[in-house]
Design an enzyme around this catalytic site. Structure first.
Site, mmCIF file in Angstrom:
data_model
loop_
_atom_site.group_PDB
_atom_site.id
_atom_site.type_symbol
_atom_site.label_atom_id
_atom_site.label_comp_id
_atom_site.label_asym_id
_atom_site.label_seq_id
_atom_site.Cartn_x
_atom_site.Cartn_y
_atom_site.Cartn_z
ATOM 1 N N LYS A 1 -0.481 4.791 4.618
ATOM 2 C CA LYS A 1 -1.323 3.837 5.336
ATOM 3 C C LYS A 1 -0.753 3.603 6.732
ATOM 4 O O LYS A 1 0.442 3.352 6.885
ATOM 5 C CB LYS A 1 -1.441 2.520 4.567
ATOM 6 C CG LYS A 1 -2.465 1.552 5.183
ATOM 7 C CD LYS A 1 -2.775 0.402 4.246
ATOM 8 C CE LYS A 1 -3.753 -0.587 4.863
ATOM 9 N NZ LYS A 1 -5.049 0.035 5.224
ATOM 10 N N HIS B 1 0.838 -1.194 0.000
ATOM 11 C CA HIS B 1 0.000 0.000 0.000
ATOM 12 C C HIS B 1 0.880 1.254 0.000
ATOM 13 O O HIS B 1 2.093 1.186 0.197
ATOM 14 C CB HIS B 1 -0.925 0.028 1.222
ATOM 15 C CG HIS B 1 -2.092 -0.895 1.113
ATOM 16 N ND1 HIS B 1 -2.012 -2.235 1.420
ATOM 17 C CD2 HIS B 1 -3.380 -0.679 0.711
ATOM 18 C CE1 HIS B 1 -3.185 -2.806 1.226
ATOM 19 N NE2 HIS B 1 -4.030 -1.885 0.790
#
Length: 269
Positions: free
Chosen positions: A161, A157
């Site tokens: 995040k 990600h």
């Protein structure tokens, strides 16, 4: 023609929030009714669609009561603390709640489940239709392949995040463990460093990548003798998350109190 479903958003200025605003304004059966941000946001008072160069008639607010006043369903993509703060207000107002926030502890998830006894509440670490179809494929593969194959889950990600492994990766692990008659808590391995020794049979390993603007990639490897099976989902845009969340909101608005997941909304169970 039925009146549009009035949708409020929490975390409305984030990456997912902006995608949801865009999709709601484009949907004839939906109406944006509230846009909630945290009290320190510099964007309070702005029109929720200003980033699109247009007006929605809804302004960002930190007042939860105001944001939820006219709503028929809330979609929450804030953070764990924000979701838990909104929970009692939604219960008080009997307001259906779609939660796409990730990072809840087991104790916090129990709070969500308890609220599901009083309101329709759908909690989904990933609202993508494709990802939830992948969950079904993983369960089938885990049952058929059994303990002869080692399972490794790799997720990637963007650099912003804040939780790891991702909620989607954890759900994948839970689906696989359950299909094999196990509890993820008993078989998960979240880190490896140094002299770890040989891999234990039956374990489910996780690896996390964070960097750049990666929207979300998940790959599950079933590693056997002489072959490796990979089931993967890769996101190039958040639009499918938003479309899935809105599908969930439409479905949830017609349901009785209960604690639901995307598999319920997609009739995958």
């Amino acid at each position: 023609m039925a009146a549009p479903l009035r949708v409020a958003l929490a975390g409305a200025s984030g990456r997912m929030g902006q995608m949801l605003v865009q999709e709601i304004l484009a949907a004839p059966d939906l109406q944006l009714s509230g846009a909630l941000l945290h009290a320190q946001s510099a964007r309070l008072g702005e029109d929720a669609a200003a980033f699109m160069g247009r007006s929605s008639g809804v302004r960002f607010t930190a007042d939860a009561g105001q944001a939820l006043q006219d709503a028929e369903v809330l979609i929450d993509y804030s953070r764990v603390e924000g979701s838990l703060q909104l929970l009692p207000l939604c219960v008080q107002r009997r307001l259906p709640m779609v939660i796409g926030t990730t990072g809840f502890s087991a104790e916090q998830r129990a709070q969500l489940q308890a609220a599901g006894a009083q309101i329709p509440l759908l909690c989904a670490p990933n609202t993508s239709v494709g990802v939830n179809v992948v969950m079904n494929l993983l369960a089938q593969a885990a049952r058929q392949l059994g303990s002869a194959y080692d399972v490794e889950i790799v997720e990637a990600h963007h650099r912003h995040k804040v939780d790891a492994p991702s909620g989607t990766a954890l759900q994948m692990g839970e689906v696989i463990a359950q299909a094999q008659g196990q509890r993820l808590a008993d078989v998960a391995v979240y880190s490896r460093e140094g002299h770890t020794g040989a891999r234990e049979a039956g374990r489910i390993g996780f690896a996390t990548v964070r960097g750049g603007d990666i929207v979300g990639d998940h790959t599950v490897m079933f590693c056997g003798a002489g072959e490796r099976i990979e089931i993967a989902h890769k996101s190039s845009s958040r639009i499918h998350y938003a479309q899935g969340a809105l599908l969930a909101a439409r479905w949830l608005s017609k349901q009785p109190a209960g604690f639901y997941g995307m598999a319920d909304a997609l009739q995958l169970r």
